[in-house]
Scaffold this motif. Sequence first.
Motif, PDB file in Angstrom:
ATOM      1  N   ASP A  29      -4.446  -6.119   2.608  1.00 59.98           N
ATOM      2  CA  ASP A  29      -5.738  -5.494   2.366  1.00 59.98           C
ATOM      3  C   ASP A  29      -5.970  -5.308   0.874  1.00 59.98           C
ATOM      4  O   ASP A  29      -5.033  -5.182   0.088  1.00 59.98           O
ATOM      5  CB  ASP A  29      -5.810  -4.145   3.091  1.00 59.98           C
ATOM      6  CG  ASP A  29      -5.872  -4.321   4.607  1.00 59.98           C
ATOM      7  OD1 ASP A  29      -6.579  -5.234   5.075  1.00 59.98           O
ATOM      8  OD2 ASP A  29      -5.208  -3.545   5.319  1.00 59.98           O
ATOM      9  N   ARG A  30      -7.250  -5.258   0.505  1.00 59.62           N
ATOM     10  CA  ARG A  30      -7.624  -5.194  -0.908  1.00 59.62           C
ATOM     11  C   ARG A  30      -7.556  -3.765  -1.421  1.00 59.62           C
ATOM     12  O   ARG A  30      -8.566  -3.106  -1.650  1.00 59.62           O
ATOM     13  CB  ARG A  30      -9.034  -5.760  -1.100  1.00 59.62           C
ATOM     14  CG  ARG A  30      -9.188  -7.245  -0.848  1.00 59.62           C
ATOM     15  CD  ARG A  30      -8.327  -8.087  -1.780  1.00 59.62           C
ATOM     16  NE  ARG A  30      -6.992  -8.346  -1.236  1.00 59.62           N
ATOM     17  CZ  ARG A  30      -5.907  -8.474  -1.950  1.00 59.62           C
ATOM     18  NH1 ARG A  30      -5.928  -8.367  -3.235  1.00 59.62           N
ATOM     19  NH2 ARG A  30      -4.744  -8.709  -1.375  1.00 59.62           N
ATOM     20  N   ILE A  31      -6.358  -3.290  -1.581  1.00 56.71           N
ATOM     21  CA  ILE A  31      -6.100  -2.002  -2.219  1.00 56.71           C
ATOM     22  C   ILE A  31      -5.086  -2.250  -3.333  1.00 56.71           C
ATOM     23  O   ILE A  31      -4.457  -3.294  -3.377  1.00 56.71           O
ATOM     24  CB  ILE A  31      -5.561  -0.967  -1.215  1.00 56.71           C
ATOM     25  CG1 ILE A  31      -4.272  -1.476  -0.533  1.00 56.71           C
ATOM     26  CG2 ILE A  31      -6.616  -0.623  -0.182  1.00 56.71           C
ATOM     27  CD1 ILE A  31      -3.604  -0.466   0.371  1.00 56.71           C
TER      28      ILE A  31
ATOM     29  N   LEU B 147      -6.696   5.033  -0.402  1.00 55.84           N
ATOM     30  CA  LEU B 147      -5.535   4.149  -0.453  1.00 55.84           C
ATOM     31  C   LEU B 147      -4.954   3.988   0.941  1.00 55.84           C
ATOM     32  O   LEU B 147      -4.037   4.710   1.339  1.00 55.84           O
ATOM     33  CB  LEU B 147      -4.492   4.721  -1.420  1.00 55.84           C
ATOM     34  CG  LEU B 147      -3.326   3.802  -1.803  1.00 55.84           C
ATOM     35  CD1 LEU B 147      -3.823   2.569  -2.521  1.00 55.84           C
ATOM     36  CD2 LEU B 147      -2.325   4.554  -2.677  1.00 55.84           C
ATOM     37  N   ARG B 148      -5.496   3.040   1.696  1.00 61.58           N
ATOM     38  CA  ARG B 148      -4.981   2.792   3.032  1.00 61.58           C
ATOM     39  C   ARG B 148      -5.183   1.334   3.395  1.00 61.58           C
ATOM     40  O   ARG B 148      -6.181   0.712   3.059  1.00 61.58           O
ATOM     41  CB  ARG B 148      -5.648   3.701   4.067  1.00 61.58           C
ATOM     42  CG  ARG B 148      -7.150   3.541   4.239  1.00 61.58           C
ATOM     43  CD  ARG B 148      -7.644   4.323   5.447  1.00 61.58           C
ATOM     44  NE  ARG B 148      -7.365   5.752   5.318  1.00 61.58           N
ATOM     45  CZ  ARG B 148      -7.416   6.614   6.323  1.00 61.58           C
ATOM     46  NH1 ARG B 148      -7.737   6.197   7.536  1.00 61.58           N
ATOM     47  NH2 ARG B 148      -7.174   7.891   6.132  1.00 61.58           N
TER      48      ARG B 148
END
Length: 227
Positions: A171-173, A212-213
Amino acid sequence: MPDYPANNPAGRVRNQPENNQRESSKPSFWDERYRAHERLFGEAPDPFLADALRQLPRAPSVIDVGGGDGRNTLAEVAACEGTLTVLDFATSALDTAAACAAQEQLPFAALHADVRAWQPRKTYDAAVIAFVQLLPAERKQMYKCLRKAVRPGGHIIGLWFRGDHANDAYDRIGPSKPDRYVVPGELQEAFARDTIRQCAAVDRRVQQGPVLRGHAALIQLHAIREA
């Protein structure tokens, strides 16, 4: 560098240039975000960090480097009757950490400083760092500071995004630039003199508040500093 209360104006950041930086590297960016969101990254600690903190001796002294509002350390350090110092350059985050520590009746100090300019002046039983994004040269200096901040036999506990996270499988974090990712080899080199309990590349879900997940490529470090 002394430990300042979170609301003490004498504890303002030193050696923190505001020019020629991306916005997310400035204290003002993070102060605004912490003010706009109650517990920006949630209240629950990361499970790896929580487990590592439970391995500390009773009543440890712990410093949380770049720890924001102390989400990853407050509960566990309070549970083992320790003392906590949180280092961050966002005063609003430190104010929240101080308030939460008071609720837990946890001995607490706020150290208002930029991790990139920090030089430890005292030693602790453990140093924790999580999701702090630094450039390669800054990381090299940080590893030295982490070793300097803990006594011989003390614990160095870290959590970062690793390079694989740039792949589409995650994921894009986390970091948007590849030079902000940590690779296992640099940790092995930085802590070669120490006992490494864990230095592992791990794929798992991160869940720290609404910001932030997601599924992430991480690297987890737990080292014991040798003399």
